[in-house]
Each structure stands twice: as C-alpha cells, then as structure tokens.
Design a protein around this motif. Structure first.
Motif, mmCIF file in Angstrom:
data_model
loop_
_atom_site.group_PDB
_atom_site.id
_atom_site.type_symbol
_atom_site.label_atom_id
_atom_site.label_comp_id
_atom_site.label_asym_id
_atom_site.label_seq_id
_atom_site.Cartn_x
_atom_site.Cartn_y
_atom_site.Cartn_z
ATOM 1 N N PRO A 1 0.834 -1.204 0.000
ATOM 2 C CA PRO A 1 0.000 0.000 0.000
ATOM 3 C C PRO A 1 0.871 1.257 0.000
ATOM 4 N N ARG A 2 0.390 2.276 -0.639
ATOM 5 C CA ARG A 2 1.107 3.557 -0.680
ATOM 6 C C ARG A 2 0.904 4.259 0.655
ATOM 7 N N HIS A 3 1.685 3.833 1.643
ATOM 8 C CA HIS A 3 1.584 4.329 3.017
ATOM 9 C C HIS A 3 2.999 4.364 3.599
ATOM 10 N N PRO A 4 3.307 5.344 4.442
ATOM 11 C CA PRO A 4 4.668 5.431 4.991
ATOM 12 C C PRO A 4 5.158 4.156 5.685
ATOM 13 N N ALA A 5 4.271 3.407 6.318
ATOM 14 C CA ALA A 5 4.685 2.175 6.994
ATOM 15 C C ALA A 5 5.180 1.122 6.008
ATOM 16 N N SER A 6 4.817 1.253 4.751
ATOM 17 C CA SER A 6 5.235 0.277 3.742
ATOM 18 C C SER A 6 6.722 0.367 3.424
ATOM 19 N N VAL A 7 7.343 1.495 3.703
ATOM 20 C CA VAL A 7 8.775 1.641 3.415
ATOM 21 C C VAL A 7 9.580 0.647 4.255
ATOM 22 N N GLY A 8 9.314 0.600 5.549
ATOM 23 C CA GLY A 8 10.009 -0.350 6.417
ATOM 24 C C GLY A 8 9.685 -1.787 6.059
ATOM 25 N N LEU A 9 8.443 -2.045 5.697
ATOM 26 C CA LEU A 9 8.045 -3.397 5.291
ATOM 27 C C LEU A 9 8.776 -3.818 4.017
ATOM 28 N N ALA A 10 8.902 -2.906 3.059
ATOM 29 C CA ALA A 10 9.634 -3.212 1.820
ATOM 30 C C ALA A 10 11.081 -3.568 2.144
ATOM 31 N N ARG A 11 11.693 -2.788 3.009
ATOM 32 C CA ARG A 11 13.081 -3.032 3.393
ATOM 33 C C ARG A 11 13.222 -4.413 4.047
ATOM 34 N N ARG A 12 12.318 -4.740 4.976
ATOM 35 C CA ARG A 12 12.392 -6.032 5.659
ATOM 36 C C ARG A 12 12.181 -7.205 4.692
ATOM 37 N N ARG A 13 11.222 -7.063 3.795
ATOM 38 C CA ARG A 13 10.959 -8.163 2.858
ATOM 39 C C ARG A 13 12.137 -8.392 1.928
ATOM 40 N N VAL A 14 12.742 -7.312 1.429
ATOM 41 C CA VAL A 14 13.915 -7.464 0.560
ATOM 42 C C VAL A 14 15.070 -8.070 1.355
ATOM 43 N N ARG A 15 15.304 -7.590 2.560
ATOM 44 C CA ARG A 15 16.376 -8.144 3.398
ATOM 45 C C ARG A 15 16.164 -9.645 3.616
ATOM 46 N N ASP A 16 14.945 -10.035 3.958
ATOM 47 C CA ASP A 16 14.657 -11.446 4.213
ATOM 48 C C ASP A 16 14.866 -12.293 2.962
ATOM 49 N N HIS A 17 14.415 -11.798 1.815
ATOM 50 C CA HIS A 17 14.603 -12.548 0.572
ATOM 51 C C HIS A 17 16.085 -12.703 0.258
ATOM 52 N N LEU A 18 16.852 -11.644 0.380
ATOM 53 C CA LEU A 18 18.268 -11.736 0.058
ATOM 54 C C LEU A 18 19.009 -12.641 1.039
ATOM 55 N N ASP B 1 17.658 -15.198 2.619
ATOM 56 C CA ASP B 1 17.243 -16.553 2.244
ATOM 57 C C ASP B 1 17.997 -17.045 1.027
ATOM 58 N N TRP B 2 18.413 -16.117 0.162
ATOM 59 C CA TRP B 2 19.138 -16.474 -1.060
ATOM 60 C C TRP B 2 20.648 -16.524 -0.835
ATOM 61 N N GLY B 3 21.100 -16.364 0.423
ATOM 62 C CA GLY B 3 22.507 -16.536 0.735
ATOM 63 C C GLY B 3 23.341 -15.282 0.858
ATOM 64 N N HIS B 4 22.718 -14.113 0.801
ATOM 65 C CA HIS B 4 23.487 -12.875 0.973
ATOM 66 C C HIS B 4 23.802 -12.666 2.444
ATOM 67 N N SER B 5 25.006 -12.234 2.721
ATOM 68 C CA SER B 5 25.439 -12.008 4.100
ATOM 69 C C SER B 5 24.637 -10.882 4.737
ATOM 70 N N PRO B 6 24.097 -11.125 5.941
ATOM 71 C CA PRO B 6 23.319 -10.075 6.602
ATOM 72 C C PRO B 6 24.162 -8.860 6.995
ATOM 73 N N ASP B 7 25.484 -9.042 7.068
ATOM 74 C CA ASP B 7 26.369 -7.941 7.451
ATOM 75 C C ASP B 7 27.131 -7.369 6.265
ATOM 76 N N GLY B 8 26.827 -7.833 5.070
ATOM 77 C CA GLY B 8 27.588 -7.410 3.901
ATOM 78 C C GLY B 8 27.266 -5.995 3.460
ATOM 79 N N PRO B 9 28.253 -5.307 2.905
ATOM 80 C CA PRO B 9 28.032 -3.936 2.439
ATOM 81 C C PRO B 9 27.043 -3.863 1.279
ATOM 82 N N ALA B 10 27.003 -4.894 0.440
ATOM 83 C CA ALA B 10 26.065 -4.874 -0.684
ATOM 84 C C ALA B 10 24.627 -4.905 -0.176
ATOM 85 N N LEU B 11 24.366 -5.703 0.849
ATOM 86 C CA LEU B 11 23.017 -5.771 1.407
ATOM 87 C C LEU B 11 22.619 -4.421 2.001
#
Length: 134
Positions: free
Chosen positions: A10-27, A29-39
């Motif tokens: 939804p086009r709502h300010p709370a969606s920004v944090g949700l987008a960030r969390r979903r992308v972080r979780d997907h990456l 899950d796909w093997g990207h380091s949680p502490d990596g600079p690219a992430l």
C-alpha cells in the motif's frame, strides 16, 4: 542462478520499512550475508525509492511495486514501480534542507540507476548494486 521476487504494498509510509524487511529477508534466504556492504546498499536504495513512491506517487494510486533480483555474480537489481508519469531527477540541495537527498544516496550506493517509462502505466525506477570484490 538468477532469483527475483516482486511484491506490491500500500502507498503508506509504513510500507517503506516493510519493503526493506521483505527485501532483506529474501536476500538473506538467497545466501546474501546479513552484514555485507552490498546488502546495506540494497536496503538503503529500497528505502529511498519506496519513500519516493509513497511521497510522490499519484494520489489516486493505492499501491506501488518493489522487485529485487539477485544475479549470479552476487549483484542485486532493485526496481520500484508506481503510476506516476514524472521521472525523478537529482536536484541540488542546501545544507539546511531536510528532504531531497534520496536520489543522491541512490546514486552513491548504486553503480547505475535510471528510470523506465511504462507509458500510461507509470514508471519504474531501478538501481544496480554490485557485489563487493573478493
């Protein structure tokens, strides 16, 4: 291997944090380091582009779309789409301004970024973040 995930929010300010969390979780899950600079760079870009979609998207549009693609070399391609027709542009900002720096941050974190027109359906703002050299 190429992996892509796309989702609408939804086009709502709370969606920004949700987008960030979903992308972080997907990456992660796909093997990207949680502490990596690219992430960290990808999450910054998602945050800035999602914020732009929320703040500057058409008032009558209820949603925007976020997509992240993990490329075989470890790079990530980020896309945020909305129904707005106007392409975002870098603009000069002064020291005292509180807004207007988002695209400057995207430009600094990404090796390339740009805008694709989707005709009467709006635009997609994209950015490419490369994996750090070994």
């Amino acid at each position: 291997m190429l992996r892509r995930n796309a989702f609408r929010l939804p086009r709502h300010p709370a969606s920004v944090g949700l987008a960030r969390r979903r992308v972080r979780d997907h990456l992660r899950d796909w093997g990207h380091s949680p502490d990596g600079p690219a992430l960290a760079d990808v999450l910054l870009i998602v945050s800035e582009l999602a914020t732009n979609a929320v703040r500057h998207g058409p008032l009558d549009e209820g949603e925007f779309e976020v997509a992240v693609t993990a490329l075989a070399d470890g790079s990530c391609f980020v896309e945020v789409s909305d129904g707005g027709l106007a392409a975002p542009r870098l603009r000069p900002v002064s020291v005292g301004e509180e807004t207007g720096r988002g695209l400057h941050l995207v430009e600094g974190a990404a090796v390339a970024w740009g805008v694709w027109s989707r005709g009467r359906y709006g635009k997609t703002v994209w950015a490419l973040v490369t994996a750090p050299a070994p």
